[in-house]
Design a protein around this motif. Structure first.
Motif, PDB file in Angstrom:
ATOM      1  N   SER A   1       0.994  -1.231   0.036  1.00 20.99           N
ATOM      2  CA  SER A   1      -0.012   0.048  -0.385  1.00 20.99           C
ATOM      3  C   SER A   1       1.021   1.076   0.160  1.00 20.99           C
ATOM      4  CB  SER A   1      -0.619  -0.227   1.094  1.00 20.99           C
ATOM      5  OG  SER A   1      -1.520   1.466   0.921  1.00 20.99           O
ATOM      6  N   VAL A   2       0.408   2.560  -0.827  1.00 19.88           N
ATOM      7  CA  VAL A   2       1.171   3.228  -0.811  1.00 19.88           C
ATOM      8  C   VAL A   2       0.958   4.135   0.303  1.00 19.88           C
ATOM      9  CG1 VAL A   2      -0.533   5.004  -2.128  1.00 19.88           C
ATOM     10  CG2 VAL A   2       2.225   5.260  -2.730  1.00 19.88           C
ATOM     11  N   SER A   3      -0.232   3.892   0.990  1.00 19.88           N
ATOM     12  CA  SER A   3      -0.101   4.964   1.832  1.00 19.88           C
ATOM     13  C   SER A   3       0.963   4.682   3.138  1.00 19.88           C
ATOM     14  CB  SER A   3      -1.231   4.882   2.340  1.00 19.88           C
ATOM     15  OG  SER A   3      -1.266   3.010   3.234  1.00 19.88           O
ATOM     16  N   ASN A   4       1.756   3.182   3.447  1.00 20.55           N
ATOM     17  CA  ASN A   4       2.761   3.345   3.906  1.00 20.55           C
ATOM     18  C   ASN A   4       4.067   4.138   3.658  1.00 20.55           C
ATOM     19  OD1 ASN A   4       1.093   1.804   5.629  1.00 20.55           O
ATOM     20  ND2 ASN A   4       1.281  -0.019   4.481  1.00 20.55           N
ATOM     21  N   TYR A   5       3.918   4.942   2.922  1.00 17.52           N
ATOM     22  CA  TYR A   5       5.591   5.742   1.969  1.00 17.52           C
ATOM     23  C   TYR A   5       5.312   7.596   1.600  1.00 17.52           C
ATOM     24  CZ  TYR A   5       7.216   1.085   0.980  1.00 17.52           C
ATOM     25  OH  TYR A   5       6.660  -0.386   0.829  1.00 17.52           O
ATOM     26  N   ALA A   6       6.050   7.210   2.121  1.00 20.44           N
ATOM     27  CA  ALA A   6       6.312   9.036   1.832  1.00 20.44           C
ATOM     28  C   ALA A   6       6.105   9.212   0.354  1.00 20.44           C
ATOM     29  CB  ALA A   6       7.498   9.678   2.216  1.00 20.44           C
ATOM     30  N   VAL A   7       5.337   9.901  -0.491  1.00 18.79           N
ATOM     31  CA  VAL A   7       5.597  10.274  -2.318  1.00 18.79           C
ATOM     32  C   VAL A   7       5.942  11.468  -2.344  1.00 18.79           C
ATOM     33  CG1 VAL A   7       3.465   7.614  -2.787  1.00 18.79           C
ATOM     34  CG2 VAL A   7       3.078  10.428  -2.394  1.00 18.79           C
ATOM     35  N   GLY A   8       6.594  11.695  -4.109  1.00 15.96           N
ATOM     36  CA  GLY A   8       6.915  12.591  -4.094  1.00 15.96           C
ATOM     37  C   GLY A   8       6.522  12.041  -5.712  1.00 15.96           C
ATOM     38  N   TRP A   9       6.668  13.759  -6.512  1.00 17.90           N
ATOM     39  CA  TRP A   9       6.901  13.936  -7.893  1.00 17.90           C
ATOM     40  C   TRP A   9       7.877  14.689  -8.504  1.00 17.90           C
ATOM     41  CZ3 TRP A   9       3.974  11.375 -11.831  1.00 17.90           C
ATOM     42  CH2 TRP A   9       3.239  10.397 -11.689  1.00 17.90           C
ATOM     43  N   PHE A  10       8.947  13.911  -9.251  1.00 14.37           N
ATOM     44  CA  PHE A  10      10.270  14.944  -9.740  1.00 14.37           C
ATOM     45  C   PHE A  10       9.670  14.505 -11.178  1.00 14.37           C
ATOM     46  CE2 PHE A  10      12.576  14.951  -5.911  1.00 14.37           C
ATOM     47  CZ  PHE A  10      11.632  14.160  -5.271  1.00 14.37           C
ATOM     48  N   ARG A  11      10.235  15.955 -12.038  1.00  6.51           N
ATOM     49  CA  ARG A  11      10.881  15.951 -13.282  1.00  6.51           C
ATOM     50  C   ARG A  11      11.879  16.456 -13.554  1.00  6.51           C
ATOM     51  NH1 ARG A  11       7.421  21.788 -13.587  1.00  6.51           N
ATOM     52  NH2 ARG A  11       8.331  23.176 -13.463  1.00  6.51           N
ATOM     53  N   GLN A  12      12.563  15.526 -15.080  1.00  6.22           N
ATOM     54  CA  GLN A  12      13.594  16.398 -15.319  1.00  6.22           C
ATOM     55  C   GLN A  12      12.998  16.490 -17.014  1.00  6.22           C
ATOM     56  OE1 GLN A  12      16.391  12.666 -15.190  1.00  6.22           O
ATOM     57  NE2 GLN A  12      17.396  13.976 -15.849  1.00  6.22           N
ATOM     58  N   ALA A  13      13.267  17.741 -17.267  1.00  7.28           N
ATOM     59  CA  ALA A  13      13.523  18.433 -18.650  1.00  7.28           C
ATOM     60  C   ALA A  13      14.923  17.743 -20.084  1.00  7.28           C
ATOM     61  CB  ALA A  13      13.616  20.205 -18.791  1.00  7.28           C
ATOM     62  N   PRO A  14      14.530  18.061 -21.305  1.00  9.46           N
ATOM     63  CA  PRO A  14      15.692  17.400 -21.779  1.00  9.46           C
ATOM     64  C   PRO A  14      17.726  18.226 -21.201  1.00  9.46           C
ATOM     65  CG  PRO A  14      14.057  17.777 -22.950  1.00  9.46           C
ATOM     66  CD  PRO A  14      13.802  18.344 -21.840  1.00  9.46           C
ATOM     67  N   GLY A  15      18.192  17.373 -20.481  1.00 11.41           N
ATOM     68  CA  GLY A  15      19.520  17.922 -20.746  1.00 11.41           C
ATOM     69  C   GLY A  15      19.743  18.944 -19.521  1.00 11.41           C
ATOM     70  N   LYS A  16      18.325  18.585 -18.436  1.00 17.72           N
ATOM     71  CA  LYS A  16      18.697  19.053 -17.251  1.00 17.72           C
ATOM     72  C   LYS A  16      18.821  17.910 -16.196  1.00 17.72           C
ATOM     73  CE  LYS A  16      16.946  23.894 -18.219  1.00 17.72           C
ATOM     74  NZ  LYS A  16      16.065  24.946 -18.917  1.00 17.72           N
ATOM     75  N   GLU A  17      18.895  18.095 -14.491  1.00 15.65           N
ATOM     76  CA  GLU A  17      18.876  17.159 -14.249  1.00 15.65           C
ATOM     77  C   GLU A  17      17.231  17.415 -13.153  1.00 15.65           C
ATOM     78  OE1 GLU A  17      21.553  19.531 -10.728  1.00 15.65           O
ATOM     79  OE2 GLU A  17      19.931  20.283 -10.033  1.00 15.65           O
ATOM     80  N   ARG A  18      17.094  16.074 -12.813  1.00 18.48           N
ATOM     81  CA  ARG A  18      16.440  15.590 -12.159  1.00 18.48           C
ATOM     82  C   ARG A  18      15.476  16.986 -10.898  1.00 18.48           C
ATOM     83  NH1 ARG A  18      14.554   9.702 -11.431  1.00 18.48           N
ATOM     84  NH2 ARG A  18      15.283  10.199 -13.472  1.00 18.48           N
ATOM     85  N   LYS A  19      14.044  17.185 -10.771  1.00 22.48           N
ATOM     86  CA  LYS A  19      14.529  18.510 -10.024  1.00 22.48           C
ATOM     87  C   LYS A  19      12.644  18.409  -9.627  1.00 22.48           C
ATOM     88  CE  LYS A  19      15.945  22.562 -11.912  1.00 22.48           C
ATOM     89  NZ  LYS A  19      15.658  23.728 -12.729  1.00 22.48           N
ATOM     90  N   PHE A  20      12.189  18.913  -7.864  1.00 20.96           N
ATOM     91  CA  PHE A  20      11.359  18.699  -7.311  1.00 20.96           C
ATOM     92  C   PHE A  20      10.379  19.393  -7.978  1.00 20.96           C
ATOM     93  CE2 PHE A  20       8.614  17.716  -3.703  1.00 20.96           C
ATOM     94  CZ  PHE A  20       9.492  18.753  -3.181  1.00 20.96           C
ATOM     95  N   VAL A  21       9.258  18.537  -7.708  1.00 18.49           N
ATOM     96  CA  VAL A  21       8.167  18.406  -8.310  1.00 18.49           C
ATOM     97  C   VAL A  21       6.778  18.772  -6.882  1.00 18.49           C
ATOM     98  CG1 VAL A  21       5.644  19.264  -9.855  1.00 18.49           C
ATOM     99  CG2 VAL A  21       7.771  18.337 -10.516  1.00 18.49           C
ATOM    100  N   ALA A  22       6.450  18.164  -6.335  1.00 16.06           N
ATOM    101  CA  ALA A  22       6.061  17.366  -5.205  1.00 16.06           C
ATOM    102  C   ALA A  22       5.705  16.813  -4.499  1.00 16.06           C
ATOM    103  CB  ALA A  22       3.930  17.783  -5.674  1.00 16.06           C
ATOM    104  N   ALA A  23       5.476  16.584  -3.489  1.00 13.73           N
ATOM    105  CA  ALA A  23       5.673  15.795  -2.276  1.00 13.73           C
ATOM    106  C   ALA A  23       4.310  15.508  -0.675  1.00 13.73           C
ATOM    107  CB  ALA A  23       6.640  16.118  -1.186  1.00 13.73           C
ATOM    108  N   ASP A  24       4.049  13.850  -0.699  1.00 14.01           N
ATOM    109  CA  ASP A  24       3.238  14.565   0.210  1.00 14.01           C
ATOM    110  C   ASP A  24       4.207  12.926   1.419  1.00 14.01           C
ATOM    111  OD1 ASP A  24       0.313  12.206   0.821  1.00 14.01           O
ATOM    112  OD2 ASP A  24       1.241  13.975   1.965  1.00 14.01           O
ATOM    113  N   SER A  25       3.639  14.089   2.465  1.00 19.26           N
ATOM    114  CA  SER A  25       3.708  12.501   4.011  1.00 19.26           C
ATOM    115  C   SER A  25       3.584  11.466   3.513  1.00 19.26           C
ATOM    116  CB  SER A  25       3.698  13.533   5.153  1.00 19.26           C
ATOM    117  OG  SER A  25       2.915  13.427   5.333  1.00 19.26           O
ATOM    118  N   TRP A  26       4.084  10.653   4.386  1.00 21.98           N
ATOM    119  CA  TRP A  26       3.172   9.025   5.031  1.00 21.98           C
ATOM    120  C   TRP A  26       2.146   9.132   5.588  1.00 21.98           C
ATOM    121  CZ3 TRP A  26       1.993   6.871   9.836  1.00 21.98           C
ATOM    122  CH2 TRP A  26       2.147   5.735   9.659  1.00 21.98           C
TER     123      TRP A  26
END
Length: 124
Positions: free
Chosen positions: A27-52
């Motif tokens: 169950s994903v409810s037991n985990y902290a979760v996040g979304w990240f994004r990566q544009a071409p030629g750039k590093e992965r960046k944080f978008v959003a996160a939710d706590s456990w």
């Protein structure tokens, strides 16, 4: 836990998309979760996160505050990212992530589990 992101696509500026990250194995409810994004030629960046266990703590990158919303669907075992008022600079591959910690967590290095990514393209 295994993660699979979906929902990406091509949308015009000002439009909306809803990404979904389906979890399997646990169950994903037991985990902290996040979304990240990566544009071409750039590093992965944080978008959003939710706590456990949806502990009521969310965190957003300044660039998406007020436009993006992270949420969970316990019945479907998914973590969604509602994206409104999209801009061309939101174009990237979007990844969901999870980790067995309380969160929310903005550092990609702290996540143990990752989905495969889904492409979002915003045209001007």
């Amino acid at each position: 836990v295994q993660l699979q992101a979906s929902g990406g696509g091509l949308v015009q500026a000002g439009g909306s998309l809803r990404l979904s990250c389906a979890a399997s194995g646990r169950s994903v409810s037991n985990y902290a979760v996040g979304w990240f994004r990566q544009a071409p030629g750039k590093e992965r960046k944080f978008v959003a996160a939710d706590s456990w266990a949806s502990g009521g703590r969310t965190q957003y990158a300044d660039s998406v505050k007020g436009r993006f919303t992270i949420s969970r669907d316990g019945a479907k075992n998914t973590v969604d990212l509602q994206m409104n008022s999209l801009k061309p600079e939101d174009t990237a591959i979007y990844y969901c992530a999870a980790d067995n910690r309380y969160g929310p967590e903005y550092r990609a290095s702290q996540y143990a589990y990752w989905g495969q990514g889904t492409q979002v393209t915003v045209s001007s």
